[in-house]
Design a protein around this motif. Sequence first.
Motif, short mmCIF file in Angstrom:
data_model
loop_
_atom_site.label_atom_id
_atom_site.label_comp_id
_atom_site.label_asym_id
_atom_site.label_seq_id
_atom_site.Cartn_x
_atom_site.Cartn_y
_atom_site.Cartn_z
N ARG A 184 0.85 -1.19 0.00
CA ARG A 184 0.00 0.00 0.00
C ARG A 184 0.88 1.24 0.00
O ARG A 184 1.84 1.32 0.79
CB ARG A 184 -0.89 0.00 1.25
CG ARG A 184 -1.83 1.21 1.35
CD ARG A 184 -2.56 1.20 2.69
NE ARG A 184 -3.57 2.23 2.80
CZ ARG A 184 -3.35 3.48 3.21
NH1 ARG A 184 -2.12 3.86 3.56
NH2 ARG A 184 -4.34 4.35 3.28
N MET A 185 0.57 2.16 -0.90
CA MET A 185 1.34 3.40 -1.00
C MET A 185 0.37 4.58 -0.94
O MET A 185 -0.55 4.67 -1.75
CB MET A 185 2.08 3.44 -2.35
CG MET A 185 3.18 2.40 -2.48
SD MET A 185 3.48 1.93 -4.21
CE MET A 185 2.14 0.76 -4.49
N ALA A 186 0.59 5.47 0.03
CA ALA A 186 -0.27 6.65 0.16
C ALA A 186 0.59 7.90 -0.03
O ALA A 186 1.68 8.02 0.54
CB ALA A 186 -0.93 6.67 1.54
N TYR A 187 0.10 8.79 -0.88
CA TYR A 187 0.86 10.01 -1.19
C TYR A 187 -0.11 11.13 -1.50
O TYR A 187 -0.94 11.01 -2.40
CB TYR A 187 1.77 9.74 -2.39
CG TYR A 187 2.67 10.90 -2.77
CD1 TYR A 187 3.73 11.28 -1.94
CD2 TYR A 187 2.46 11.60 -3.96
CE1 TYR A 187 4.56 12.34 -2.29
CE2 TYR A 187 3.30 12.66 -4.32
CZ TYR A 187 4.35 13.02 -3.48
OH TYR A 187 5.17 14.06 -3.83
N ARG A 188 -0.04 12.20 -0.75
CA ARG A 188 -0.89 13.37 -0.95
C ARG A 188 -2.37 12.99 -1.07
O ARG A 188 -3.07 13.40 -2.00
CB ARG A 188 -0.44 14.15 -2.18
CG ARG A 188 0.95 14.75 -1.99
CD ARG A 188 1.33 15.63 -3.15
NE ARG A 188 2.64 16.24 -2.93
CZ ARG A 188 3.37 16.81 -3.89
NH1 ARG A 188 2.92 16.85 -5.12
NH2 ARG A 188 4.54 17.34 -3.61
N GLY A 189 -2.81 12.14 -0.17
CA GLY A 189 -4.23 11.80 -0.10
C GLY A 189 -4.70 10.74 -1.08
O GLY A 189 -5.86 10.36 -1.07
N GLU A 190 -3.77 10.25 -1.91
CA GLU A 190 -4.15 9.21 -2.88
C GLU A 190 -3.53 7.88 -2.45
O GLU A 190 -2.41 7.85 -1.94
CB GLU A 190 -3.62 9.63 -4.25
CG GLU A 190 -4.22 8.82 -5.38
CD GLU A 190 -3.65 9.23 -6.74
OE1 GLU A 190 -3.04 10.31 -6.84
OE2 GLU A 190 -3.81 8.43 -7.68
N VAL A 191 -4.28 6.77 -2.65
CA VAL A 191 -3.78 5.46 -2.22
C VAL A 191 -3.74 4.50 -3.40
O VAL A 191 -4.73 4.33 -4.12
CB VAL A 191 -4.67 4.87 -1.09
CG1 VAL A 191 -4.19 3.46 -0.71
CG2 VAL A 191 -4.67 5.78 0.13
N TRP A 192 -2.58 3.87 -3.59
CA TRP A 192 -2.42 2.80 -4.57
C TRP A 192 -2.03 1.53 -3.82
O TRP A 192 -1.29 1.58 -2.83
CB TRP A 192 -1.32 3.13 -5.58
CG TRP A 192 -1.70 4.14 -6.62
CD1 TRP A 192 -2.29 5.36 -6.40
CD2 TRP A 192 -1.51 4.03 -8.04
NE1 TRP A 192 -2.47 6.00 -7.61
CE2 TRP A 192 -2.00 5.22 -8.62
CE3 TRP A 192 -0.96 3.05 -8.87
CZ2 TRP A 192 -1.97 5.44 -10.00
CZ3 TRP A 192 -0.92 3.27 -10.24
CH2 TRP A 192 -1.43 4.46 -10.80
N VAL A 193 -2.50 0.39 -4.30
CA VAL A 193 -2.10 -0.90 -3.73
C VAL A 193 -1.64 -1.81 -4.87
O VAL A 193 -2.35 -1.95 -5.88
CB VAL A 193 -3.26 -1.56 -2.95
CG1 VAL A 193 -2.90 -3.01 -2.59
CG2 VAL A 193 -3.57 -0.77 -1.67
#
Length: 341
Positions: free
Chosen positions: A98-107
């Motif tokens: 899980r990667m969260a950056y500036r309010g966006e999440v990718w998995v």
Amino acid sequence: MSADMVIVRKEGLYCVPGQFYIDPWRPVERAVITHAHGDHARGGHQHYLAAAPGVNVMKSRLGPINITGLAYGERLVHNGVTISLHPAGHVLGSAQVRMAYRGEVWVASGDYKVEADSTCAPFEPVRCDTFITESTFGLPIYRWQPQQEIYDDVNAWWAANAAQGRASVLLGYSFGKAQRLLSGLDPAIGPIICHGAVQTLNQVYREGGVWLPSTLMVSDVAKNDIGKSIVLASPSAAGSPWIKRFGDFSDAFASGWMQLRGARRRRGVDRGFVLSDHADWPGLLEAITATGAQRVIVTHGSIAVLVRWLQQQGLQASGFDTEYGDDETEPAAPAEEAGHA
Ligand SMILES: [Zn+2]
Ligand SMILES: [Zn+2]
């Protein structure tokens, strides 16, 4: 619209703001590894990050590497990206990234299986905006029976062979598949013999707190007991002198591909057991839906079919061109079984 958090580069999947790779296929400085199958965990990276339960598996397969283990759910911030690893239910230590950056999440899922088994932490759905999924069995024909039914079939086959004094040779991938098969065997039927490649991984699993029935090396078993035994070996052991010592044995292959008509015959084995460490078609759809993602990127397997199906559901879907292989049949690369023959 913000730029994509993860893209494909010639080295592998790349997290742009985090400046690290996920399961890269070429040597890189920083690699986050979803699991220790050879096509996802390759040697030569300068630094590895993996789920803590998978660290010893990685070391046993890749040798001395510079690796950090992260507990499931624990957060680590790298170049502003919050990274955490979540169970994928595929093999010991397998993780979704899980990667969260500036309010966006990718998995990024790596390989995953939805049905829980006792050899690894169960798959955990993780909410995200974009889900990068595998699709090894991404065709509607793939529907698994509950694993207990497969274990029952394996034990019945073993017991029938033992009653006739014939050893049962069960071929399955030495890392993950073999331990899952072991966890379902009934030790009351007879001795359980493991090929060296399997035994090495059994040891890592046991040290990681996974219960497996007692297993023996062939040299530990009296000749008279060989006919009552079940023998777990990797597919690469088929036809080897090591296997021939079991004489007039019955053999079987355990893989999701055994659901395909003709697969057992092509393998030249007596039985095929449909047991996969990947999600089946309903499992893929269930997992994807549970993420709540509006955008899905498919990495390997039946990319076109799954992408089309997701688009028909109104999701934004596309594929990534990757070098991930198939861990359900033969090793994806010779390196996969290296050192365990
Ligand atoms: Zn895998
Ligand atoms: Zn894979």
